[in-house]
Write a protein that holds these residues in place. Structure first.
Motif, PDB file in Angstrom:
ATOM      1  N   ARG A   1      66.222  52.067  60.827  1.00 30.61           N
ATOM      2  CA  ARG A   1      64.837  51.601  60.901  1.00 30.61           C
ATOM      3  C   ARG A   1      63.915  52.719  61.395  1.00 30.61           C
ATOM      4  NH1 ARG A   1      64.259  46.016  61.253  1.00 30.61           N
ATOM      5  NH2 ARG A   1      62.018  46.486  61.174  1.00 30.61           N
TER       6      ARG A   1
ATOM      7  N   ASP B 121      64.406  45.661  66.947  1.00 22.54           N
ATOM      8  CA  ASP B 121      65.233  46.059  65.809  1.00 22.54           C
ATOM      9  C   ASP B 121      65.347  47.576  65.697  1.00 22.54           C
ATOM     10  OD1 ASP B 121      65.620  43.434  65.197  1.00 22.54           O
ATOM     11  OD2 ASP B 121      64.094  43.343  63.631  1.00 22.54           O
ATOM     12  N   LEU B 122      64.268  48.274  66.057  1.00 27.95           N
ATOM     13  CA  LEU B 122      64.297  49.728  65.980  1.00 27.95           C
ATOM     14  C   LEU B 122      65.253  50.313  67.006  1.00 27.95           C
ATOM     15  CD1 LEU B 122      61.649  49.077  64.388  1.00 27.95           C
ATOM     16  CD2 LEU B 122      60.738  51.209  65.292  1.00 27.95           C
TER      17      LEU B 122
ATOM     18  N   ASP C 210      68.959  49.788  65.479  1.00 23.38           N
ATOM     19  CA  ASP C 210      69.302  50.177  64.114  1.00 23.38           C
ATOM     20  C   ASP C 210      68.626  51.497  63.771  1.00 23.38           C
ATOM     21  OD1 ASP C 210      69.913  50.440  61.470  1.00 23.38           O
ATOM     22  OD2 ASP C 210      68.991  48.561  60.809  1.00 23.38           O
TER      23      ASP C 210
END
Length: 307
Positions: free
Chosen positions: A63, A56-57, A60
């Motif tokens: 984040r 996810d990092l 996005d």
């Protein structure tokens, strides 16, 4: 104000020694997330488990930097003024001088500090290859080039011999147009030249087959015997797909003193490498990317290409 800040930032990037600077709106990379997920599901990361972490990092920026509004991407040329002598164990050009992580990280810190002094309270983080950021995607989004068939970012004026770094900030700026064209055309030189057939169709590179993966990332005590004849004396990394790329005819020697090639990198013979002690290795290459593979790893690679 946004335009003034944007111009100021790009000027400072040039003063710090970056060759190109592009800026994109910080947003989720949904398309790139899907491509990365497919790549990982097919096992093309090999033993590079870190590629699976922080998914996810990677996709996005918010984040990584809360309230992120802009991704500043910079390119720094590393094409050397001198290349290695013939018949020596080959090292990828990016590793000729000092470790780029340290060189560029310091420049990004300076840039962020100057932004705070000039613009005001700005929160941000710089990333240089070692953090979960899809640098090439941001470079494309900020108009700096396109992704070639060998997976490298290609710039029309400079080819591909440059480092990519990003600075994610919570400051709204003027954004560059994404690079929309692909200038590789029907050229397949990198695909044909890859010694281990790691470059596949549709701009996919099987990382688990790449010589750079074997010589740098893979920590196994032994390298695959069936690939011995394909390594072509590459001891650390591989530049074949870049060396054959027509766009790299525009490459010019870099002007960063810290990337000046170490004499040992340029001239060490196989015997010099074989006679090198661990103490000497640590001293000579203490600021070099070669320290990542450590002394025993370099010795392993040397035995593999010479036996």
């Amino acid at each position: 104000m946004r335009e003034k800040d944007t111009i100021w930032i790009k000027n400072k990037c040039r003063e710090l020694g970056f060759d190109y600077c592009g800026i994109a709106r910080a947003e989720k990379l949904d398309d790139d997330a899907r491509r990365l997920e497919t790549w990982l599901s097919e096992g093309m990361q090999g033993n590079m488990q870190y590629m699976e972490n922080y998914f996810d990092l990677r996709t996005d920026p918010a984040r990584l930097v809360p309230g992120a509004k802009s991704v500043i991407t910079v390119l720094m040329n590393y094409f050397p003024s001198q290349t290695q002598s013939a018949e020596v164990p080959k090292i990828a050009k990016y590793a000729y001088g000092q470790d780029y992580h340290e060189v560029i990280r310091e420049k990004l810190k300076q840039l962020l500090m100057m932004m705070k002094q000039e613009i005001g309270e700005v929160n941000g983080r710089g990333f240089v290859d070692s953090a979960p950021v899809l640098e090439r995607a941001w470079a494309t989004k900020s108009g700096l080039g396109w992704i070639g068939k060998n997976g490298n970012l290609l710039n029309k004026q400079a080819g591909s011999f440059f480092f990519i770094a990003t600075l994610i900030v919570d400051l709204e700026l003027v954004y560059d147009d994404p690079f929309a064209k692909d200038y590789c055309g029907s050229c397949r030189r990198c695909i044909a030249a890859c010694p281990t057939d790691a470059i596949l169709e549709n701009k996919v590179v099987d990382g688990s087959k790449c010589i750079s993966y074997f010589t740098i990332e893979l920590k196994d005590a032994l390298l695959p015997e069936h690939l011995k004849s394909q390594f072509s004396d590459w001891m650390f990394g591989c530049d074949v797909c870049q060396d054959v790329c027509p766009w790299n005819r525009f490459s010019k020697p870099n002007s960063e003193k810290q990337f000046t090639p170490l004499p040992q990198v340029l001239n060490f013979s196989s015997n010099d490498w074989e006679e090198l002690t661990e103490e000497s290795f640590k001293q000579i290459f203490k600021n070099s990317p070669l320290k990542r593979r450590k002394f025993e790893g370099i010795k392993r690679n040397l035995r593999f290409i010479k036996n």
